[in-house]
Design a protein around this motif. Structure first.
Motif, PDB file in Angstrom:
ATOM      1  N   LYS A  98       7.596   0.549  10.414  1.00 38.20           N
ATOM      2  CA  LYS A  98       6.249   0.005  10.506  1.00 38.20           C
ATOM      3  C   LYS A  98       5.578  -0.177   9.148  1.00 38.20           C
ATOM      4  O   LYS A  98       4.417  -0.572   9.090  1.00 38.20           O
ATOM      5  CB  LYS A  98       5.389   0.902  11.399  1.00 38.20           C
ATOM      6  CG  LYS A  98       5.881   0.913  12.832  1.00 38.20           C
ATOM      7  CD  LYS A  98       5.077   1.846  13.694  1.00 38.20           C
ATOM      8  CE  LYS A  98       5.681   1.887  15.081  1.00 38.20           C
ATOM      9  NZ  LYS A  98       5.133   2.958  15.893  1.00 38.20           N
ATOM     10  N   ILE A  99       6.296   0.096   8.051  1.00 34.97           N
ATOM     11  CA  ILE A  99       5.680  -0.140   6.743  1.00 34.97           C
ATOM     12  C   ILE A  99       5.601  -1.664   6.539  1.00 34.97           C
ATOM     13  O   ILE A  99       6.465  -2.399   7.010  1.00 34.97           O
ATOM     14  CB  ILE A  99       6.424   0.577   5.597  1.00 34.97           C
ATOM     15  CG1 ILE A  99       7.807  -0.004   5.377  1.00 34.97           C
ATOM     16  CG2 ILE A  99       6.448   2.089   5.832  1.00 34.97           C
ATOM     17  CD1 ILE A  99       8.475   0.490   4.101  1.00 34.97           C
ATOM     18  N   PRO A 100       4.566  -2.136   5.866  1.00 35.62           N
ATOM     19  CA  PRO A 100       4.335  -3.583   5.774  1.00 35.62           C
ATOM     20  C   PRO A 100       5.521  -4.448   5.344  1.00 35.62           C
ATOM     21  O   PRO A 100       5.767  -5.470   5.995  1.00 35.62           O
ATOM     22  CB  PRO A 100       3.153  -3.687   4.814  1.00 35.62           C
ATOM     23  CG  PRO A 100       2.386  -2.425   5.067  1.00 35.62           C
ATOM     24  CD  PRO A 100       3.448  -1.385   5.282  1.00 35.62           C
ATOM     25  N   PRO A 101       6.292  -4.097   4.305  1.00 37.74           N
ATOM     26  CA  PRO A 101       7.398  -4.996   3.936  1.00 37.74           C
ATOM     27  C   PRO A 101       8.418  -5.182   5.054  1.00 37.74           C
ATOM     28  O   PRO A 101       8.916  -6.284   5.272  1.00 37.74           O
ATOM     29  CB  PRO A 101       8.041  -4.312   2.731  1.00 37.74           C
ATOM     30  CG  PRO A 101       7.008  -3.396   2.194  1.00 37.74           C
ATOM     31  CD  PRO A 101       6.186  -2.973   3.364  1.00 37.74           C
ATOM     32  N   LEU A 102       8.720  -4.126   5.796  1.00 38.80           N
ATOM     33  CA  LEU A 102       9.689  -4.210   6.881  1.00 38.80           C
ATOM     34  C   LEU A 102       9.073  -4.821   8.136  1.00 38.80           C
ATOM     35  O   LEU A 102       9.731  -5.570   8.854  1.00 38.80           O
ATOM     36  CB  LEU A 102      10.268  -2.831   7.188  1.00 38.80           C
ATOM     37  CG  LEU A 102      10.968  -2.130   6.027  1.00 38.80           C
ATOM     38  CD1 LEU A 102      11.545  -0.796   6.468  1.00 38.80           C
ATOM     39  CD2 LEU A 102      12.029  -3.014   5.412  1.00 38.80           C
ATOM     40  N   LEU A 110       2.086 -11.646   8.983  1.00 38.11           N
ATOM     41  CA  LEU A 110       1.475 -10.830   7.944  1.00 38.11           C
ATOM     42  C   LEU A 110       1.375  -9.387   8.413  1.00 38.11           C
ATOM     43  O   LEU A 110       1.164  -9.130   9.600  1.00 38.11           O
ATOM     44  CB  LEU A 110       0.068 -11.329   7.626  1.00 38.11           C
ATOM     45  CG  LEU A 110      -0.031 -12.661   6.903  1.00 38.11           C
ATOM     46  CD1 LEU A 110      -1.492 -13.099   6.844  1.00 38.11           C
ATOM     47  CD2 LEU A 110       0.548 -12.577   5.514  1.00 38.11           C
ATOM     48  N   ALA A 111       1.528  -8.455   7.480  1.00 32.94           N
ATOM     49  CA  ALA A 111       1.417  -7.038   7.806  1.00 32.94           C
ATOM     50  C   ALA A 111       0.638  -6.346   6.699  1.00 32.94           C
ATOM     51  O   ALA A 111       0.775  -6.699   5.525  1.00 32.94           O
ATOM     52  CB  ALA A 111       2.797  -6.414   7.959  1.00 32.94           C
ATOM     53  N   ARG A 112      -0.162  -5.366   7.083  1.00 29.03           N
ATOM     54  CA  ARG A 112      -0.949  -4.629   6.096  1.00 29.03           C
ATOM     55  C   ARG A 112      -1.021  -3.170   6.503  1.00 29.03           C
ATOM     56  O   ARG A 112      -1.091  -2.845   7.682  1.00 29.03           O
ATOM     57  CB  ARG A 112      -2.364  -5.198   6.017  1.00 29.03           C
ATOM     58  CG  ARG A 112      -3.187  -4.522   4.950  1.00 29.03           C
ATOM     59  CD  ARG A 112      -4.538  -5.148   4.795  1.00 29.03           C
ATOM     60  NE  ARG A 112      -5.184  -4.625   3.608  1.00 29.03           N
ATOM     61  CZ  ARG A 112      -6.359  -5.004   3.203  1.00 29.03           C
ATOM     62  NH1 ARG A 112      -7.025  -5.939   3.862  1.00 29.03           N
ATOM     63  NH2 ARG A 112      -6.880  -4.479   2.110  1.00 29.03           N
ATOM     64  N   GLY A 113      -1.009  -2.296   5.522  1.00 29.50           N
ATOM     65  CA  GLY A 113      -1.125  -0.876   5.818  1.00 29.50           C
ATOM     66  C   GLY A 113      -1.177  -0.048   4.553  1.00 29.50           C
ATOM     67  O   GLY A 113      -0.960  -0.545   3.444  1.00 29.50           O
ATOM     68  N   LEU A 114      -1.492   1.220   4.734  1.00 30.79           N
ATOM     69  CA  LEU A 114      -1.526   2.167   3.626  1.00 30.79           C
ATOM     70  C   LEU A 114      -0.205   2.908   3.557  1.00 30.79           C
ATOM     71  O   LEU A 114       0.390   3.231   4.577  1.00 30.79           O
ATOM     72  CB  LEU A 114      -2.663   3.168   3.811  1.00 30.79           C
ATOM     73  CG  LEU A 114      -4.077   2.612   3.767  1.00 30.79           C
ATOM     74  CD1 LEU A 114      -5.088   3.717   4.061  1.00 30.79           C
ATOM     75  CD2 LEU A 114      -4.368   1.961   2.434  1.00 30.79           C
ATOM     76  N   ALA A 131      -0.855  -2.007   1.026  1.00 31.10           N
ATOM     77  CA  ALA A 131       0.226  -2.990   0.949  1.00 31.10           C
ATOM     78  C   ALA A 131      -0.069  -4.145   1.893  1.00 31.10           C
ATOM     79  O   ALA A 131      -0.404  -3.932   3.056  1.00 31.10           O
ATOM     80  CB  ALA A 131       1.550  -2.336   1.328  1.00 31.10           C
ATOM     81  N   ILE A 132       0.050  -5.355   1.370  1.00 29.44           N
ATOM     82  CA  ILE A 132      -0.106  -6.566   2.173  1.00 29.44           C
ATOM     83  C   ILE A 132       1.177  -7.365   2.025  1.00 29.44           C
ATOM     84  O   ILE A 132       1.570  -7.720   0.915  1.00 29.44           O
ATOM     85  CB  ILE A 132      -1.312  -7.401   1.704  1.00 29.44           C
ATOM     86  CG1 ILE A 132      -2.587  -6.577   1.808  1.00 29.44           C
ATOM     87  CG2 ILE A 132      -1.428  -8.680   2.514  1.00 29.44           C
ATOM     88  CD1 ILE A 132      -3.803  -7.243   1.224  1.00 29.44           C
ATOM     89  N   SER A 133       1.838  -7.628   3.160  1.00 30.07           N
ATOM     90  CA  SER A 133       3.137  -8.302   3.157  1.00 30.07           C
ATOM     91  C   SER A 133       3.095  -9.588   3.961  1.00 30.07           C
ATOM     92  O   SER A 133       2.426  -9.668   4.980  1.00 30.07           O
ATOM     93  CB  SER A 133       4.211  -7.397   3.767  1.00 30.07           C
ATOM     94  OG  SER A 133       4.341  -6.215   3.043  1.00 30.07           O
ATOM     95  N   THR A 134       3.854 -10.547   3.490  1.00 33.14           N
ATOM     96  CA  THR A 134       4.022 -11.799   4.209  1.00 33.14           C
ATOM     97  C   THR A 134       5.504 -12.114   4.314  1.00 33.14           C
ATOM     98  O   THR A 134       6.265 -11.835   3.391  1.00 33.14           O
ATOM     99  CB  THR A 134       3.277 -12.958   3.501  1.00 33.14           C
ATOM    100  OG1 THR A 134       3.388 -14.139   4.296  1.00 33.14           O
ATOM    101  CG2 THR A 134       3.823 -13.224   2.124  1.00 33.14           C
ATOM    102  N   PRO A 135       5.922 -12.667   5.442  1.00 33.16           N
ATOM    103  CA  PRO A 135       7.318 -13.093   5.520  1.00 33.16           C
ATOM    104  C   PRO A 135       7.551 -14.294   4.615  1.00 33.16           C
ATOM    105  O   PRO A 135       6.644 -15.102   4.393  1.00 33.16           O
ATOM    106  CB  PRO A 135       7.504 -13.462   6.991  1.00 33.16           C
ATOM    107  CG  PRO A 135       6.153 -13.641   7.554  1.00 33.16           C
ATOM    108  CD  PRO A 135       5.194 -12.892   6.683  1.00 33.16           C
ATOM    109  N   THR A 147       5.442  -8.570  -0.873  1.00 32.84           N
ATOM    110  CA  THR A 147       4.392  -7.564  -0.705  1.00 32.84           C
ATOM    111  C   THR A 147       3.623  -7.385  -2.008  1.00 32.84           C
ATOM    112  O   THR A 147       4.220  -7.271  -3.076  1.00 32.84           O
ATOM    113  CB  THR A 147       4.991  -6.213  -0.281  1.00 32.84           C
ATOM    114  OG1 THR A 147       5.777  -6.397   0.894  1.00 32.84           O
ATOM    115  CG2 THR A 147       3.899  -5.191  -0.004  1.00 32.84           C
ATOM    116  N   PHE A 148       2.299  -7.342  -1.877  1.00 32.64           N
ATOM    117  CA  PHE A 148       1.413  -7.025  -2.993  1.00 32.64           C
ATOM    118  C   PHE A 148       0.801  -5.659  -2.718  1.00 32.64           C
ATOM    119  O   PHE A 148       0.475  -5.332  -1.577  1.00 32.64           O
ATOM    120  CB  PHE A 148       0.306  -8.072  -3.142  1.00 32.64           C
ATOM    121  CG  PHE A 148       0.833  -9.386  -3.664  1.00 32.64           C
ATOM    122  CD1 PHE A 148       0.905  -9.610  -5.024  1.00 32.64           C
ATOM    123  CD2 PHE A 148       1.246 -10.371  -2.797  1.00 32.64           C
ATOM    124  CE1 PHE A 148       1.400 -10.816  -5.514  1.00 32.64           C
ATOM    125  CE2 PHE A 148       1.739 -11.574  -3.268  1.00 32.64           C
ATOM    126  CZ  PHE A 148       1.816 -11.789  -4.625  1.00 32.64           C
TER     127      PHE A 148
END
Length: 152
Positions: A98-102, A110-114, A131-135, A147-148
């Protein structure tokens, strides 16, 4: 009173013979950008291998030097993520997915989390990053995630 400034630039017109279609390898295109970025960022492929990471990203995530982690799976490259409990245990398999990059890879959104990152040394303090991730898509299929990160 607010001040707004606008500027105009020339329209990009490709020269004859230049393809206007998206490059076939977006992961490769993003790799060069991430490698040179000043911002903390990370690019992984669909197999979760680190394709590129910025120097500031390595520093923020306690990964060492970029060349030390490129080509390794994200979680085997030295990234140590902890849960947010008082016990500071390492994340387990269901939580790690469940971490944003995965999550950006699996959900194709898009996924975001601490994230709580373990310090490099045993006595180093942990850090929390947003962390903010996009495919990353190639021909409509997810081939990686970008991921940024930002310290919290």
């Amino acid at each position: 009173m607010a001040h707004v400034e606008l500027s105009l630039s020339d329209v990009f017109a490709p020269t004859a013979g230049t393809s206007t279609e998206q490059e076939s390898d977006n992961v490769g295109r993003w790799s060069a950008t991430v490698s040179r970025a000043d911002e903390p960022c990370l690019l992984i492929d669909s197999e979760t291998r680190v394709v590129a990471v910025s120097a500031s990203g390595c520093e923020l995530l306690c990964l060492g030097a970029p060349e030390d982690v490129i080509g390794l799976p994200l979680l085997d490259g030295g990234l140590r993520l902890l849960d947010f409990t008082a016990n500071r245990g390492e994340l387990t398999e269901p939580e790690i997915d469940k971490i944003p990059p995965l999550l950006a890879l699996s959900s194709e959104r898009l996924a975001r989390g601490l994230l709580r990152v373990q310090g490099a040394a045993a006595d180093a303090p942990d850090s929390t990053v947003d962390a903010i991730s996009t495919p990353v898509l190639t021909h409509g299929a997810v081939t990686g995630s970008l991921t940024f990160f930002s310290p919290v």
